[in-house]
Each structure stands twice: as C-alpha cells, then as structure tokens.
Design an enzyme around this catalytic site. Structure first.
Site, mmCIF file in Angstrom:
data_model
loop_
_atom_site.group_PDB
_atom_site.id
_atom_site.type_symbol
_atom_site.label_atom_id
_atom_site.label_comp_id
_atom_site.label_asym_id
_atom_site.label_seq_id
_atom_site.Cartn_x
_atom_site.Cartn_y
_atom_site.Cartn_z
ATOM 1 N N LYS A 113 -37.741 9.731 -67.853
ATOM 2 C CA LYS A 113 -36.521 9.663 -67.044
ATOM 3 C C LYS A 113 -36.816 9.156 -65.628
ATOM 4 O O LYS A 113 -35.939 8.607 -64.972
ATOM 5 C CB LYS A 113 -35.850 11.032 -66.961
ATOM 6 C CG LYS A 113 -35.518 11.694 -68.293
ATOM 7 C CD LYS A 113 -34.431 10.948 -69.053
ATOM 8 C CE LYS A 113 -33.784 11.784 -70.141
ATOM 9 N NZ LYS A 113 -34.668 12.168 -71.248
HETATM 10 C C1 LIG Z 1 -34.373 12.227 -72.650
HETATM 11 C C2 LIG Z 1 -35.568 12.284 -73.539
HETATM 12 C C3 LIG Z 1 -35.554 11.713 -74.815
HETATM 13 C C4 LIG Z 1 -34.317 11.066 -75.397
HETATM 14 O O1 LIG Z 1 -34.002 9.870 -74.735
HETATM 15 P P1 LIG Z 1 -32.515 9.256 -74.897
HETATM 16 O O2 LIG Z 1 -32.485 8.111 -73.948
HETATM 17 O O3 LIG Z 1 -31.575 10.354 -74.521
HETATM 18 O O4 LIG Z 1 -32.370 8.854 -76.314
HETATM 19 C C5 LIG Z 1 -36.719 11.744 -75.563
HETATM 20 N N1 LIG Z 1 -37.839 12.342 -75.085
HETATM 21 C C6 LIG Z 1 -37.887 12.908 -73.859
HETATM 22 C C7 LIG Z 1 -39.142 13.561 -73.422
HETATM 23 C C8 LIG Z 1 -36.764 12.895 -73.044
HETATM 24 O O5 LIG Z 1 -36.817 13.458 -71.833
#
Ligand SMILES: *Cc1c(COP(=O)(O)O)cnc(C)c1O
Length: 505
Positions: A113
C-alpha cells in the site's frame, strides 16, 4: 485526458479533480476515457531509467494536467531512501527459472500500500493547490489492515489534510493493529469498528453518499476524499511497478523483447490486479493475470462462472488484508469488459446492492476469461506454501504472497502454461510473524509468545533484519482507543469535526 464515472454521469473531470474527489457523486468510480500505450521505443528508453524516472513517465501519461515539474517533485518526495529501505524501490527476486518475486513492501509500513500511499498525498495536495481549493481535505479510509497504516503514514502532518481510519476490530493482525493505534500526527484519527472490512467499507461509502453531511462539512470548510483504491490516484502508481518489473527482467536478459509473462496477484479489493490489467492494456507483454484469493473466494467463483455472489459466509483468515467479499475495483474492470456500457455496469451494481449478486453476459465473461484465471488457497494451503518456499528456496513468504504462490502452482498444474511469471509480493513476512513461524518451525512457537519475541525469532531464522518500523513499535504509546458499531461511523465523523456544536453565528 478526461475521466468519467463508470456509472455514466454527465460530466467529465480532469485528473486533479478526480484525485481530489476520490469517488464520483453517482457512486461510480472514475475511469480514464482512453488508456495510453507504450511503444517499443518507450520500452527501450525506459529500460535505461531508474524507478522514479519510469514513474514520472507513466504518471504523466494518465495525469496530463499535472506539470512535469510537479510530477517529478511528487515522485521524488515519495520514493527515496528516507522512506524505502532499498534504492531500487521494488526489487525483483528470482525464485527459480520461471518464477520471480516482485517485492512491493520496502516502504515505511512494510506492505505494498505504501507504493501508492506515499505518493497520493503529494498528488492530492498539488491538485488542491493548483485548482485553488480552499477547503481542508478529509480522507476517510476503510481498511482491511494495511491501507489504514499506509494512509496514516502518508498523510500524517500534511497541511490541509485530515485522516480518519476505520478498521475492523477483530479483523486485522496484532502487528497491523499496533501499527495503527500508535500512530503519531496532529491530523490523524483511528477508529475500531465492530464488524468486518465490508461493513467498514459500506459505512464509509454511506458517508460519502450523504449529501446533507457533505453540506455541513462544506460549511465548516472541509471536503471528503478517499485514499482507498477506489481513488484513481491510488491506481496509477500501482501500474508503474508492473511496467518496471517487466523492464527489470528485460534488462537482466531474463526475457527478450516483447516476451510475454504471467502476473500473479494476491487479491482483495481488486486494486492491485487491476493495475496489472492496465499495464497489459498499455502494452506491457503480459499473457495471463492470475487472481489469487483466500477462502473468501468470491472472485475465483466470479471468474469461473460470471456470477458475483456475496451472499456467503465471511471467513477470517491468516491473510486478513484479503478478507473481502465486495471487491470495489471490479467495477472498473466490468466497465472495460462491457465495452464501456455505463448502463449495464449500473444495473449490475444495483443488483449487487439490492440482491447481493449479479451475473454478467456471456460475451463479457468470455473476455474476462481470456485474460484472467482465478484460484484460491485456504489457510492450511497457505501455510504449506510458506513452508515449501522456505524449504526449497530459503525464501520467506508472508501469508498473502503465499496465497499467490499456492494458486500459481495450481495454475501451472491445471493449464501446463510455461510462461515465466511474476508474483506480486504484497507484505513483509514480519507483519505476520506468528503464522509465518507456525509454517516454518511448526510446533515450536508458543501461542502466548509476545509479538516482538516472534519478530526476533523470525529474524534469526530468515537471516533478515526486523524492519525498524516494526521493532520501534515496542516503545510506542497507544494513542487511539475509540471504537463504534458500523452504524455509528457517521456520528463519529460528526463529532471529530465539531459538526454537533451549534453553528457560531
Ligand atoms: C491490500 C492487500 C492485498 C489486496 O490488494 P487489493 O488491491 O485490495 O486487491 C493483498 N495483500 C496485502 C498484504 C494487502 O495489504
């Protein structure tokens, strides 16, 4: 380039407006009116460039109302060695002849993120300044664990912004919760919601849709925006690392000019894999997109049948950031699959809202299956994938990435596909030390060991240092203790921004 809502809407918006607003006023998501493409010459030039230069180029294609100077400043402020622990920002590691790991967690909160949320505040503040925005921006975030912390880190003490994060009380890992409730900054609020991610996300969407609340906020000089992946400003930065990853393989001679690769993405809200889809549409040589889910396998079923049905039991898993039954960003893909048919997208979304399900037409399903393959892993399989990768390669996967690894192996078994593949690694294993250790040392970990002892143990075993951002949590004070039910979320916002006080004349 102009942007419109997936559900129609009469107006088009510039990218600055879109980033400021976050979500369209008809409840739809913003999409660009065309997808720019990269030529072979662009690839030849970009392969010589570093991550930041590649980012400026890709961003400038989508965010064409920002000046080059503004974009460069945003990118260099986001991706640097003060924020990231490696100079190449998103390193690609070779696991074997065919599989490469794209490590997306070298930023300040140890999850992918950060790739978007270190950049978004700069894009948003720049947009506010350049469009003469007078109001403060209030970012509302629903988090399944990692977005919350990344948004708090990205926006903390950014002048003209405030952040309110809602996380599901029982739905995040201990490390994730600790990261959020110890957050410093004068403009941040963290609220635990008694419910799961979907209820937190629906609560936030309801606040966005409340016109009367919006009025009251405006009178006080505030406007809402979103840092969830429904915000286009979250999506574009994610396209960059898929372009960059292919370029890295090309540079190292692992693929030849134009050679197609598969991309495997552990998926929840469908943001990360959608970015890979856009990269493919831009001309990155991508063959298949493999969508990996945990036991909440609503997307696996959708890809296989064309029926999206959220009316099912919600499971808490060891990959909590993917515990999601309503994948918001899928709406953008539906728009593309239907050939840009706003009306159909709206019908499906209304049906999801009212009946809890929808079915897409055969032609759209066919298009979906040409590009995407879906699979899932339950918790036992996830642990097994961590154990195997550690035994075979000495590489430690976090549980989310492990879901991707398991599904990739399944995909190869079932299809015999021989393309090389990139697996998006979405979090550092140190964010989930208990489950990772359970997988690689088995019964050695006691249930009551404290989280920081586990970090040290994992560090000894993996021979990787504990990320300083996580070991520092040991000394931090808890600053955020508010909790509420999903239907109290609006009241919390009202209180936090003083809307319940009588207007001073
Ligand atoms: C947010 C997240 C996901 C999922 O990603 P999306 O973009 O919501 O599909 C997968 N793994 C981790 C560690 C995340 O923080």
């Amino acid at each position: 380039m102009l942007y419109k809502s997936t559900r129609g809407g009469s107006r088009s918006f510039s990218s600055m407006e879109v980033i400021k607003q976050g979500i369209a006023s008809d409840g739809g998501l913003f999409i660009p009116d065309e997808i720019p493409s990269l030529s072979m010459d662009d690839f030849r030039i970009l392969v010589q460039r570093d991550y930041r230069e590649r980012a400026v180029k890709i961003l400038s294609l989508f965010l064409d109302d920002y000046s080059q100077e503004d974009l460069s400043r945003c990118v260099y402020s986001a991706y640097n060695l003060e924020k990231f622990d490696v100079a190449d920002i998103t390193p690609v590691k070779r696991l074997n002849d065919q599989l490469y790991i794209l490590e997306l967690w070298h930023g300040p909160t140890c999850a992918f993120k950060d790739m978007a949320l270190q950049l978004l505040p700069h894009l948003m503040v720049t947009a506010a300044r350049r469009t003469g925005e007078k109001d403060d921006i209030v970012i509302l975030v629903a988090t399944s664990g990692d977005t919350g912390k990344a948004a708090l880190e990205g926006f903390k003490d950014v002048a003209g912004t405030h952040v309110v994060v809602f996380y599901p009380k029982e739905g995040v890992s201990s490390m994730q919760q600790l990261q959020m409730i110890t957050q410093e900054g004068s403009n941040v609020h963290v609220v635990a919601v008694e419910g799961n991610f979907d209820s937190a996300q629906s609560g936030v969407k309801a606040i966005f849709a409340d016109k009367q609340l919006e009025q009251r906020m405006r009178q006080r000089g505030y406007r809402f925006s979103s840092a969830n992946s429904i915000n286009w400003g979250r999506l574009v930065p994610q396209i960059v690392y898929y372009v960059s990853a292919w370029l890295e393989l090309f540079k190292d001679g692992e693929v030849s000019e134009g050679q197609l690769i598969d991309v495997v993405v552990p998926t929840g809200n469908f943001g990360n894999i959608l970015a890979a889809y856009y990269a493919k549409r831009m001309g990155v040589p991508i063959h298949r997109l493999i969508c990996a889910s945990n036991r909440n396998k609503v997307l696996t079923d959708f890809i296989n049948t064309g029926i999206y049905d959220r009316r099912r039991e919600f499971y808490k898993t060891i990959s909590p950031s993917m515990d999601i039954l309503i994948s918001s960003n899928l709406e953008r893909l539906l728009f593309e699959l239907s050939g840009g048919d706003h009306q159909r997208v709206k019908t499906w979304m209304v049906s999801l809202q009212n009946e809890g399900q929808y079915r897409i037409d055969d032609e759209s399903l066919h298009r979906l299956q040409e590009i995407f393959w879906g699979g899932y892993a339950d918790d036992a399989q996830t642990l097994e994938a961590i154990r195997q990768a550690y035994q075979e390669y000495g590489y430690v996967l976090d549980p989310h990435t492990a879901v991707g690894k398991w599904v990739y192996d399944e995909y190869k078994k079932q299809t015999g596909d021989n393309h090389k593949a990139i697996l998006a690694s979405t979090a550092s294993p140190f964010k989930f030390p208990r489950d990772v250790l359970k997988a690689i040392v088995g019964r050695g970990v006691k249930d009551h060991s404290d989280e920081f002892g586990l970090l040290d143990l994992l560090s000894r075993i993996s021979k990787i240092n504990v990320p300083p951002a996580l070991s520092r949590l040991r000394e931090k004070d808890i600053k955020h203790t508010i909790s509420c039910s999903p239907d109290q979320m609006k009241d919390i916002v009202v209180k936090l921004f003083g809307l319940d006080e009588r207007c001073r004349a």
